[in-house]
Write an enzyme that holds these catalytic residues in place. Structure first.
Site, short mmCIF file in Angstrom:
data_model
loop_
_atom_site.label_atom_id
_atom_site.label_comp_id
_atom_site.label_asym_id
_atom_site.label_seq_id
_atom_site.Cartn_x
_atom_site.Cartn_y
_atom_site.Cartn_z
N LEU A 274 0.81 -1.22 0.00
CA LEU A 274 0.00 0.00 0.00
C LEU A 274 0.84 1.27 0.00
CD1 LEU A 274 -2.76 -1.04 2.56
CD2 LEU A 274 -2.99 -0.85 0.09
N ARG A 275 2.17 1.12 -0.01
CA ARG A 275 3.00 2.31 -0.01
C ARG A 275 2.76 3.14 -1.27
NH1 ARG A 275 7.71 0.20 1.05
NH2 ARG A 275 7.72 0.73 3.26
N ALA A 276 2.51 2.48 -2.39
CA ALA A 276 2.27 3.21 -3.63
C ALA A 276 1.04 4.11 -3.51
CB ALA A 276 2.10 2.23 -4.78
#
Length: 707
Positions: A274-276
């Site tokens: 989910l960093r993107a």
């Protein structure tokens, strides 16, 4: 007098890079920018120029960490008093490739600890970079553990030190900017993902644009002060714009539709984690603030996705970063219909994927067009000055010193080669001439986990992950003699205290002197030069067999990538051998060249062995501590010239003491065992092709137990 740096607003035609740097400057929480590009594209120049347009900042007087008086933080130098704050320019801290971990994170002040008995903390580069820019040129050449430290600090906003009896945590909020040339090696995907944004930089192919770049560069070199003065107003305007954007960013609204669009895009492009999503959302907010918008629009989401997602789509180390812009536009049409007219955000002046003169194609991210972050700057302001055009000749020239032909003489110490004879046959007995075999190109299959191959003995090369060696990191196994430490060796504290105690016993001194310092001998693993020597001749010409060979070699390249080795690729067929890929840290280059290697013709095995020896000898001159691991892939047949097999055996008998693995590709019900004989003569490890895969080791053990 200090020479001014090249003005940021005088840069021509690099909108993606300019936008990425400004977006990261507005919101350091994004995680920094990775700039990938060929040599000569002035990546360093534009990063250094950015510092001059960043707003000045107020700092607490006397604080070693440059804390913001308006936002008190937990600081080792606090609590801070009520002294008037100081104003200073934004800092650019450059991290050298050879920096040690102590210099980066800070460490025990050894002089005070040994001389005064005080455990004081000495701040490192992360402390100096707080609230500024930490610039790492050639970040791909840094040791992995240093890159981990940098990215963790950038993500957390603090640097924590737990070492040498020190427990310390201090603020370290900075904009991390790394530049790299992909030809010199890649970052691991795990580390690549920690950079918030990435930009691909390529030199413009437009003659007019290149002319303007050269004109401005020459003008700057002739009169740096006068050139900077002509752009002073534009620089001041951009500084004011950045200051306003930082204030506005806290009020920018990221609506549910825009946030859902970001999540939908990330899911559709199949990025990991989910960093993107988080980075894209932050970048969209910063992009909106940079354009004085109080709500995120489609243009902001598109620009953020083009900067935050390309490097996160890589499914293997050999995949090129990139983003399908047509697919991105379709996803945006579904989630955020065009609200800016028929052309809408596609004509946004700071959209990394679209600029004046851009045809909308993906991959280059806006390397054409004269536009940039400072609206109204004359002639466009985004192309970094370049010292020259790119070097597109990645392969060595045909007359390269390391590429002999069939008649070349071997190095001293190896038997002379007979001239290549096109009339030669498999046994070297003068057979009638025959037409040259057609050359085909077989594709490689899907790479698998390769069997671990290591060099024997104990080396002294740079730290890596392949062969055992005495390195600067690892398990402590001894102490260096007094006064003769290895470069970069860690301090051995017990031995140092013991040496001080012995001095105290003899001289009655109550302190430990500098000459009492002892350094540890540590054993870990080193990186090697992995030289792949591949038989691409007609004896290996069956398309299926050559595909298996290429798949095995590709798997070995993957293994070299994971172990941070340097790799080289030699092929031999026809009448000679060729150094297809000179030793490099970029296994991506080797993988690309491997796919292009054709097969067919006769087998100059002796020439291939001689060239491999030459390459290793040359690399030993450059780095005498780096050991070579030669992987020879062949079926052992030699067909070039008279007595071809005998010449190959003669070279093998005189093979230098280099660790070699021979991968035997001979197949069929009747096998001559030529490769096994060559391996025995060379003192090489003999490995059948089917045993290259790591899983085959289990099969071998199982078969032996069953027997």
């Amino acid at each position: 007098m200090v020479t001014p740096s090249y003005p940021f607003t005088a840069i021509v035609g690099a909108p993606a890079l300019s936008t990425a740097l400004l977006v990261a400057a507005v919101s350091p929480e994004i995680g920094g920018v990775l700039v990938r590009g060929e040599k000569g594209t002035a990546k360093s120049t534009i990063v250094r120029a950015l510092t001059r347009v960043l707003p000045a900042q107020e700092v607490v007087a006397g604080c070693r960490f440059g804390c913001d008086p308006a936002q008190p933080e937990t600081c080792p130098d606090g609590p801070h008093g009520s002294a008037p704050p100081l104003t200073r320019p934004a800092r650019l801290v450059e991290l050298p490739v050879g920096a040690t971990e102590d210099r980066v994170v800070g460490s025990l002040d050894l002089r005070r600890a040994l001389g005064e008995g005080r455990a004081d903390y000495q701040p490192g580069l992360l402390a100096e970079a707080h609230r500024g820019i930490l610039y790492v040129d050639e970040v791909n050449l840094l040791h992995d553990h240093l890159v981990d430290v940098l990215l963790d600090a950038a993500a957390m906003g603090r640097n924590t030190v737990e070492r040498d009896g020190i427990s310390m945590s201090h603020p370290a909020k900075f904009t991390l900017v790394g530049t790299m040339n992909p030809e010199e090696g890649e970052l691991r995907p795990q580390l690549l993902d920690r950079f918030g944004l990435t930009v691909e930089v390529r030199a413009s192919r437009d003659p007019d644009e290149r002319t303007e770049v050269v004109r401005r560069r020459l003008a700057f070199d002739a009169d740096p002060s006068g050139f900077a003065a002509r752009w002073a107003d534009d620089e001041a305007a951009l500084t004011a714009r950045l200051a306003q954007a930082r204030e506005l960013a806290a009020r920018v609204r990221l609506g549910d539709r825009a946030l859902r669009a970001i999540s939908g895009i990330c899911a559709a492009f199949d990025v990991d984690g989910l960093r993107a999503d988080i980075v894209t959302a932050r970048a969209a907010v910063a992009h909106a603030a940079l354009h004085e918008r109080e709500e995120v629009t489609r243009a902001d989401v598109r620009a953020a996705a083009l900067l935050a997602l390309p490097h996160r789509r890589r499914r293997s180390p050999f995949d090129e970063p990139g983003l399908d812009e047509e697919m991105l536009d379709r996803l945006l049409d579904e989630e955020l219909p065009d609200d800016d007219g028929p052309d809408g955000p596609k004509n946004d002046p700071d959209d990394p994927g679209h600029g004046p003169g851009d045809d909308g194609g993906g991959g280059d991210h806006g390397q054409s067009g004269d536009h940039g972050p400072n609206a109204g700057a004359p002639d466009g302001t985004d192309q970094p000055p370049r010292d020259g055009g790119p070097d597109t000749s990645a392969a060595p020239p045909a007359d390269s010193p390391g590429t002999p032909d069939g008649a070349a003489s071997p190095d001293p110490g190896l038997p002379p080669q007979a001239p290549a004879d096109d009339a030669g046959s498999d046994d070297g007995a003068g057979a009638p001439p025959r037409a040259a075999a057609p050359v085909g190109v077989a594709p490689a299959g899907r790479a698998y986990r390769a069997r671990s191959l290591t060099a024997g003995g104990l080396g002294r090369g740079s730290a890596g992950r392949r062969s055992p060696a005495l390195t600067t990191r690892g398990r402590t196994i001894g102490v260096h003699p007094a006064g003769r430490p290895a470069p970069g060796a860690p301090v051995h504290l017990p031995a140092t205290l013991r040496a001080g105690a012995l001095r105290l016993g003899r001289a009655g001194r109550a302190t430990v002197a500098a000459e009492d310092v002892r350094y540890a001998v540590t054993r870990g693993k080193e990186a090697n030069l992995v030289l792949l020597v591949v038989d691409a001749s007609g004896s290996m010409a069956a398309r299926r067999r050559m595909q298996e060979v290429k798949t095995a070699v590709l798997s070995l390249l993957m293994d070299a990538y994971q172990r941070r080795d340097r790799v080289g690729l030699v092929t031999f067929r026809g009448t000679g051998a060729e150094l297809v890929v000179p030793p490099t840290s970029s296994v991506e280059v080797a993988a690309a060249r491997l796919h292009e290697v054709g097969h067919g013709g006769r087998t100059p095995l002796a020439e291939g062995l001689v060239l491999a020896h030459r390459v290793v000898a040359r690399e030993r001159i450059r780095d005498r501590h780096q050991r070579a691991l030669i992987v020879l892939v062949t079926d052992g047949r030699a067909t070039v010239g008279r007595d071809a097999v005998a010449r190959a055996r003669q070279v093998a008998d005189r093979w230098p003491g280099t660790h070699t693995v021979l991968i035997d590709c001979e197949t069929g019900p009747v096998r001559l065992g030529l490769a096994a004989d060559i391996a025995r003569r060379m003192g090489a490890e003999h490995l059948p092709l089917e045993q290259v895969a790591a899983g085959s080791i289990v099969d071998i053990v199982t078969d032996r137990k069953a027997a």
